[in-house]
Design a protein around this motif. Sequence first.
Motif, mmCIF file in Angstrom:
data_model
loop_
_atom_site.group_PDB
_atom_site.id
_atom_site.type_symbol
_atom_site.label_atom_id
_atom_site.label_comp_id
_atom_site.label_asym_id
_atom_site.label_seq_id
_atom_site.Cartn_x
_atom_site.Cartn_y
_atom_site.Cartn_z
ATOM 1 N N GLU A 229 77.230 56.289 -8.612
ATOM 2 C CA GLU A 229 76.765 55.312 -7.637
ATOM 3 C C GLU A 229 75.937 54.276 -8.377
ATOM 4 O O GLU A 229 75.151 54.608 -9.263
ATOM 5 C CB GLU A 229 75.939 55.975 -6.525
ATOM 6 C CG GLU A 229 75.538 55.006 -5.427
ATOM 7 C CD GLU A 229 75.249 55.677 -4.077
ATOM 8 O OE1 GLU A 229 75.362 56.907 -3.983
ATOM 9 O OE2 GLU A 229 74.916 54.951 -3.139
ATOM 10 N N HIS A 242 76.799 58.281 -1.985
ATOM 11 C CA HIS A 242 77.468 59.401 -2.648
ATOM 12 C C HIS A 242 76.777 60.721 -2.307
ATOM 13 O O HIS A 242 75.554 60.788 -2.306
ATOM 14 C CB HIS A 242 77.461 59.179 -4.164
ATOM 15 C CG HIS A 242 78.426 60.051 -4.894
ATOM 16 N ND1 HIS A 242 78.180 61.378 -5.132
ATOM 17 C CD2 HIS A 242 79.644 59.793 -5.412
ATOM 18 C CE1 HIS A 242 79.208 61.887 -5.789
ATOM 19 N NE2 HIS A 242 80.114 60.949 -5.966
ATOM 20 N N VAL A 309 80.478 52.947 -5.507
ATOM 21 C CA VAL A 309 80.451 54.395 -5.333
ATOM 22 C C VAL A 309 81.754 54.987 -5.840
ATOM 23 O O VAL A 309 82.814 54.394 -5.665
ATOM 24 C CB VAL A 309 80.271 54.781 -3.841
ATOM 25 C CG1 VAL A 309 80.096 56.280 -3.700
ATOM 26 C CG2 VAL A 309 79.091 54.067 -3.241
ATOM 27 N N VAL A 314 84.074 58.408 0.625
ATOM 28 C CA VAL A 314 82.808 57.746 0.923
ATOM 29 C C VAL A 314 82.805 57.147 2.327
ATOM 30 O O VAL A 314 81.810 57.203 3.031
ATOM 31 C CB VAL A 314 82.476 56.702 -0.172
ATOM 32 C CG1 VAL A 314 83.545 55.637 -0.273
ATOM 33 C CG2 VAL A 314 81.132 56.084 0.061
#
Lengths: 320, 348
Positions: A229, A242, A309, A314
Amino acid sequence: MSEILQINNLKKYFPVAGGTLHAVDDVSFTMNYGETLGVVGESGCGKSTLGKTILRLTNPTAGQIIFEGEDITFIDNKQFTALRPKMQMIFQDPLSSLNPRMSVSQQIAEPLRIYKVYQNKEDMEKRVLELMDTVGLARRYADTYPHELDGGRRQRIGVARALALNPKLIVCDEPVSALDVLIQAQILNLLQDLQKEHGLSYMFITHDLSVVKHISDNICVMYLGQIIEQCETKELFENTLHPYAKALLSAIPVPSLKHRREKILLKGELASPINPKNACRFAPRCLYAKEDCFESTPELVDVGGNHMVACHYVKEINGL
Amino acid sequence: MSENVLEIKNLVVHYETPDGVSEAVNDVSFSIKAGETLGLVGETGAGKTTIALTIMGLLPKPAGQVIEGEVLLDGKNIVETSRNKFKQRRNDKMMRKLRGNDIGMIFQDPMSALNPVMPVGDQIAEVVKLHNKVSKAEASKRAVEMMELVGIPGERYSNYPHEFSGGMKQRIVIAMALACNPRVLIADEPTTALDVTIQAQVLELMNGLKSKFKTALLMITHDLGVVAEICDKCAVIYAGQLVEYGTVEHIFNNAKHPYTMALFEALPSLDKDVDRLKSISGLMSDPMDLPSYCTFFDRCDAKSERCNELDPPLTEVEPGHFVRCARFMKDKQKAAVSEGAGQGEVVL
């Protein structure tokens, strides 16, 4: 041009018994002038190796390091000697990074001597005393030895040495981890003051999230050699995406009784970085892991507003 | 409320070195009840570890010497202040029985606390066998139980320490410390060498075990976050003296001593944004050369002109909350101190 450092797909592998240790695996980021980039992660995630590779203290396996527009990835030592004054490092343990048989003034003068900055001794001594003033070391310590000083003062010698050649980029590898909180606060303030005065860029490597939040503009969170991240500091703490970064943030003990936060307890520990499979490296500990997490490595993708990310799910996890 | 399991009364410990006497611990008193956790907070060199070693009877001899005071385990004194060799030897013999059985200790660095050439299971069984009349098989069985209790599969009984990660090694050290059901557990920076996610696991484990076994836990740390997480009471130590002592609510919500306040202000916060951290200049007084007045005087920003004449005693500012600062001294104590009648009596 505002970029001081650009890293493209940097890799550092170590051959070990039983395979290859992927210490830094496909890391890319850019740093601007006058900016502080925080690199956070647990021990063994490759953050120190990343710092050392960028300064070419170890040679990278693959990838590209571009410093001030110049590709320095594979240039030889001779060429690198000319660049080294611009890139310096502050180490974690000030006692083991200083020479016990050199006095404080000799330590600080060493880089000046090696690069033959001054032709006569008086000028050099003057500069050493100036540097001692800059980092807040009283001049009476010039002839003392590291073992006579406390941790905070030793770390100030490390800072003075790094500053001696007027660098542009300083890699700080856990510079305050060995210090007590009151001394830690002094050194962090000093680093911030120096940044303002000299327009320095810092790459700040630490495992302490509250320190990194205090000092950084941008943060990379690393897990087993990869960035998982990356975004602005404020964004990371307000909008963590994350699952690993979330758990890491929730695990910090907060010195307050009022703000109790919900803890996410991770199972298990860091997997081995030797011969990793093509899979999400966090998957074995992840609460949300599904089948395909074990089948392909997620790419670091921008989910909006420069927030990068590396996670297959996600969007689902965070309801984006 | 139950009785105090561990009680420290006016403890004074000195190290006698060729360069002079180092006054490591000066008049420290506190107590812990069963199932309770006391956090002992302070910077490097404040005397935290010396207190732990004194309780364990492990002060380096002959430099370390308990000058005054008592350490009461279930009301029975376990330290010897006499320099008489025979009395000291008798005390050592008694301590050897208590250590590991009644008092357990978890050290900071699990790697150096474990024997690298002995399987971990045998190391746990060794403690059990030493203190109980059990057969080898029974001791091993108990070791496997303990390993499973701290979350390590029993099959790893014959693995060596280097085959475990840092967090798992610390779990084994915890299993070893708890193997004989000690009534007092001393943890000296148990999570400092661990990563945050592993630290969270270990703290969770210790919290669970503490309430299960009703152990009195003395938690030595420099991390105020850990204290907030796990402790009931908190003692802040500075230059060998307690400067503030009370429940965690007292210390975290209503800190009174300038040093305690400075500690909180120097911490970078996750909730608030500050441009600059507050820090106090200077260093802790050298224990070889302590001033006769308040030890925090040189670094204090709330000092008044009388502070370098007085050596303030611990004063109760609210029930159960003690502060060592001249600003909170009661008039009676002020009179007593200025008459040179010594320190005001404070009973904890």
